[in-house]
Design a protein around this motif. Structure first.
Motif, PDB file in Angstrom:
ATOM      1  N   GLY A   9      -2.318  64.368  82.231  1.00 42.82           N
ATOM      2  CA  GLY A   9      -2.101  62.919  82.193  1.00 42.82           C
ATOM      3  C   GLY A   9      -1.089  62.473  81.170  1.00 42.82           C
ATOM      4  O   GLY A   9      -0.625  61.333  81.206  1.00 42.82           O
ATOM      5  N   GLN A  10      -0.713  63.345  80.243  1.00 42.17           N
ATOM      6  CA  GLN A  10       0.254  62.985  79.211  1.00 42.17           C
ATOM      7  C   GLN A  10       1.652  63.525  79.498  1.00 42.17           C
ATOM      8  O   GLN A  10       2.575  63.287  78.733  1.00 42.17           O
ATOM      9  N   VAL A  11       1.806  64.253  80.595  1.00 43.13           N
ATOM     10  CA  VAL A  11       3.104  64.802  80.971  1.00 43.13           C
ATOM     11  C   VAL A  11       3.567  64.064  82.220  1.00 43.13           C
ATOM     12  O   VAL A  11       2.949  64.141  83.276  1.00 43.13           O
ATOM     13  N   MET A  12       4.652  63.323  82.072  1.00 41.86           N
ATOM     14  CA  MET A  12       5.136  62.463  83.144  1.00 41.86           C
ATOM     15  C   MET A  12       6.406  63.035  83.772  1.00 41.86           C
ATOM     16  O   MET A  12       7.243  63.601  83.081  1.00 41.86           O
ATOM     17  N   MET A  13       6.505  62.871  85.089  1.00 42.99           N
ATOM     18  CA  MET A  13       7.727  63.255  85.799  1.00 42.99           C
ATOM     19  C   MET A  13       8.172  62.062  86.640  1.00 42.99           C
ATOM     20  O   MET A  13       7.418  61.109  86.850  1.00 42.99           O
ATOM     21  N   LEU A  14       9.393  62.109  87.098  1.00 43.74           N
ATOM     22  CA  LEU A  14       9.916  61.021  87.922  1.00 43.74           C
ATOM     23  C   LEU A  14       9.237  61.014  89.287  1.00 43.74           C
ATOM     24  O   LEU A  14       8.992  62.071  89.871  1.00 43.74           O
ATOM     25  N   LYS A  15       8.967  59.813  89.768  1.00 46.27           N
ATOM     26  CA  LYS A  15       8.470  59.687  91.136  1.00 46.27           C
ATOM     27  C   LYS A  15       9.607  60.032  92.086  1.00 46.27           C
ATOM     28  O   LYS A  15      10.785  60.031  91.709  1.00 46.27           O
ATOM     29  N   ASP A  16       9.270  60.284  93.321  1.00 48.58           N
ATOM     30  CA  ASP A  16      10.274  60.569  94.335  1.00 48.58           C
ATOM     31  C   ASP A  16      11.225  59.384  94.453  1.00 48.58           C
ATOM     32  O   ASP A  16      10.805  58.228  94.397  1.00 48.58           O
TER      33      ASP A  16
ATOM     34  N   VAL B 172       7.068  63.414  77.772  1.00 51.21           N
ATOM     35  CA  VAL B 172       5.750  63.279  77.164  1.00 51.21           C
ATOM     36  C   VAL B 172       5.461  61.784  77.093  1.00 51.21           C
ATOM     37  O   VAL B 172       6.319  61.001  76.685  1.00 51.21           O
ATOM     38  N   GLN B 173       4.285  61.407  77.522  1.00 50.97           N
ATOM     39  CA  GLN B 173       3.908  60.000  77.616  1.00 50.97           C
ATOM     40  C   GLN B 173       4.350  59.245  76.364  1.00 50.97           C
ATOM     41  O   GLN B 173       3.950  59.589  75.255  1.00 50.97           O
ATOM     42  N   PRO B 174       5.185  58.206  76.540  1.00 50.41           N
ATOM     43  CA  PRO B 174       5.746  57.500  75.389  1.00 50.41           C
ATOM     44  C   PRO B 174       4.732  56.738  74.545  1.00 50.41           C
ATOM     45  O   PRO B 174       4.972  56.494  73.373  1.00 50.41           O
ATOM     46  N   ASP B 175       3.593  56.371  75.105  1.00 54.99           N
ATOM     47  CA  ASP B 175       2.638  55.556  74.349  1.00 54.99           C
ATOM     48  C   ASP B 175       1.377  56.328  73.950  1.00 54.99           C
ATOM     49  O   ASP B 175       0.291  55.758  73.894  1.00 54.99           O
ATOM     50  N   LEU B 176       1.541  57.594  73.637  1.00 51.75           N
ATOM     51  CA  LEU B 176       0.404  58.407  73.187  1.00 51.75           C
ATOM     52  C   LEU B 176      -0.158  57.842  71.883  1.00 51.75           C
ATOM     53  O   LEU B 176       0.596  57.515  70.969  1.00 51.75           O
ATOM     54  N   GLU B 177      -1.492  57.760  71.803  1.00 50.07           N
ATOM     55  CA  GLU B 177      -2.100  57.313  70.558  1.00 50.07           C
ATOM     56  C   GLU B 177      -2.214  58.471  69.578  1.00 50.07           C
ATOM     57  O   GLU B 177      -1.857  58.351  68.423  1.00 50.07           O
ATOM     58  N   LEU B 178      -2.731  59.599  70.044  1.00 44.94           N
ATOM     59  CA  LEU B 178      -2.815  60.794  69.212  1.00 44.94           C
ATOM     60  C   LEU B 178      -1.597  61.652  69.506  1.00 44.94           C
ATOM     61  O   LEU B 178      -1.388  62.076  70.632  1.00 44.94           O
ATOM     62  N   ASN B 179      -0.802  61.891  68.489  1.00 41.06           N
ATOM     63  CA  ASN B 179       0.462  62.589  68.691  1.00 41.06           C
ATOM     64  C   ASN B 179       0.680  63.604  67.569  1.00 41.06           C
ATOM     65  O   ASN B 179       1.570  63.441  66.743  1.00 41.06           O
TER      66      ASN B 179
ATOM     67  N   GLU C 198       5.649  52.557  84.748  1.00 41.34           N
ATOM     68  CA  GLU C 198       4.609  52.727  85.772  1.00 41.34           C
ATOM     69  C   GLU C 198       5.208  52.818  87.174  1.00 41.34           C
ATOM     70  O   GLU C 198       4.643  53.436  88.061  1.00 41.34           O
ATOM     71  N   LYS C 199       6.384  52.232  87.356  1.00 43.97           N
ATOM     72  CA  LYS C 199       7.020  52.207  88.677  1.00 43.97           C
ATOM     73  C   LYS C 199       7.843  53.450  88.975  1.00 43.97           C
ATOM     74  O   LYS C 199       8.077  53.770  90.132  1.00 43.97           O
ATOM     75  N   VAL C 200       8.306  54.145  87.932  1.00 48.16           N
ATOM     76  CA  VAL C 200       9.194  55.291  88.163  1.00 48.16           C
ATOM     77  C   VAL C 200       8.633  56.624  87.679  1.00 48.16           C
ATOM     78  O   VAL C 200       9.187  57.665  87.996  1.00 48.16           O
ATOM     79  N   LEU C 201       7.536  56.593  86.918  1.00 48.00           N
ATOM     80  CA  LEU C 201       6.953  57.820  86.384  1.00 48.00           C
ATOM     81  C   LEU C 201       5.548  58.043  86.936  1.00 48.00           C
ATOM     82  O   LEU C 201       4.830  57.093  87.211  1.00 48.00           O
ATOM     83  N   GLU C 202       5.190  59.313  87.067  1.00 45.52           N
ATOM     84  CA  GLU C 202       3.829  59.679  87.436  1.00 45.52           C
ATOM     85  C   GLU C 202       3.469  60.936  86.672  1.00 45.52           C
ATOM     86  O   GLU C 202       4.328  61.726  86.308  1.00 45.52           O
ATOM     87  N   SER C 203       2.178  61.097  86.420  1.00 39.47           N
ATOM     88  CA  SER C 203       1.774  62.311  85.720  1.00 39.47           C
ATOM     89  C   SER C 203       1.837  63.487  86.690  1.00 39.47           C
ATOM     90  O   SER C 203       1.780  63.309  87.898  1.00 39.47           O
ATOM     91  N   ILE C 204       1.981  64.673  86.140  1.00 35.35           N
ATOM     92  CA  ILE C 204       1.948  65.845  87.012  1.00 35.35           C
ATOM     93  C   ILE C 204       0.523  65.924  87.531  1.00 35.35           C
ATOM     94  O   ILE C 204      -0.425  65.878  86.764  1.00 35.35           O
TER      95      ILE C 204
ATOM     96  N   ALA D   7      13.971  55.661  81.689  1.00 31.40           N
ATOM     97  CA  ALA D   7      12.558  55.308  81.868  1.00 31.40           C
ATOM     98  C   ALA D   7      11.857  55.200  80.516  1.00 31.40           C
ATOM     99  O   ALA D   7      11.041  54.298  80.297  1.00 31.40           O
ATOM    100  N   ASN D   8      12.168  56.099  79.603  1.00 30.63           N
ATOM    101  CA  ASN D   8      11.564  56.078  78.279  1.00 30.63           C
ATOM    102  C   ASN D   8      11.954  54.822  77.508  1.00 30.63           C
ATOM    103  O   ASN D   8      11.146  54.264  76.765  1.00 30.63           O
ATOM    104  N   ASP D   9      13.180  54.363  77.686  1.00 31.66           N
ATOM    105  CA  ASP D   9      13.691  53.198  76.958  1.00 31.66           C
ATOM    106  C   ASP D   9      13.275  51.868  77.572  1.00 31.66           C
ATOM    107  O   ASP D   9      13.541  50.818  76.985  1.00 31.66           O
ATOM    108  N   ASN D  10      12.671  51.884  78.756  1.00 29.44           N
ATOM    109  CA  ASN D  10      12.296  50.654  79.458  1.00 29.44           C
ATOM    110  C   ASN D  10      10.811  50.672  79.830  1.00 29.44           C
ATOM    111  O   ASN D  10      10.450  51.019  80.951  1.00 29.44           O
ATOM    112  N   PRO D  11       9.946  50.281  78.887  1.00 29.83           N
ATOM    113  CA  PRO D  11       8.499  50.337  79.144  1.00 29.83           C
ATOM    114  C   PRO D  11       8.058  49.531  80.367  1.00 29.83           C
ATOM    115  O   PRO D  11       7.062  49.865  81.005  1.00 29.83           O
ATOM    116  N   GLY D  12       8.790  48.498  80.723  1.00 25.56           N
ATOM    117  CA  GLY D  12       8.413  47.654  81.852  1.00 25.56           C
ATOM    118  C   GLY D  12       8.483  48.350  83.203  1.00 25.56           C
ATOM    119  O   GLY D  12       7.872  47.893  84.176  1.00 25.56           O
ATOM    120  N   ILE D  13       9.217  49.443  83.298  1.00 27.55           N
ATOM    121  CA  ILE D  13       9.356  50.135  84.589  1.00 27.55           C
ATOM    122  C   ILE D  13       8.679  51.500  84.623  1.00 27.55           C
ATOM    123  O   ILE D  13       8.670  52.152  85.660  1.00 27.55           O
TER     124      ILE D  13
END
Length: 135
Positions: A55-62, A13-20, A115-121, A107-113
């Motif tokens: 857009g709030q459900v993320m999976m690993l990129k290939d 689940v997107q780590p930076d959700l505003e409404l949770n 965007e590079k390793v996660l994509e929304s379904i 990926a959850n513990d490293n916000p800097g990456i």
């Protein structure tokens, strides 16, 4: 594009959700049903089930995409980000559910990456999933 059945996919689940309202942001779960752009059900170990927009459900990129990003941009990224992406790529190569869970946790513990390793379904994948059920 290959038809890909997303049911059973480990997701974050997107780590930076505003409404949770469910207090599950940043939690890893299993996608149980991809119904629409606004309704995707995720089951969490020991924490029930909730639904989220795509857009709030993320999976690993290939893993090949992660590898290519490391190859082309690795020398310009911070060392910790490079290490985290490399670990994720290795865990994806292992392919077990435990390894994929660990990769999502990194990926959850490293916000800097993220965007590079996660994509929304994606909506396209969900449409193909719905078409596969309709047959």
């Amino acid at each position: 594009m290959d038809k890909q059945n997303l049911t059973g996919t480990l997701v974050l689940v997107q780590p930076d959700l505003e409404l949770n309202p469910d207090m599950k942001k940043g939690m890893i779960g299993v996608l149980t049903y991809a119904r629409s752009e606004t309704e995707n059900y995720v089951r969490f170990p020991g924490a029930g089930e909730a639904f989220y927009p795509a857009g709030q459900v993320m999976m690993l990129k290939d893993k090949q995409q992660v590898f290519e990003d490391l190859t082309h941009n690795g020398s310009s990224m911070p060392l910790d980000d490079f290490k985290a992406m490399y670990k994720i790529m290795l865990l994806q190569d292992r392919g077990t559910s435990q390894a994929l869970y660990a990769a999502l946790a990194i990926a959850n513990d490293n916000p800097g990456i993220q965007e590079k390793v996660l994509e929304s379904i994606s909506p396209e994948q969900k449409r193909e999933l719905a078409n596969s059920y309709g047959r």
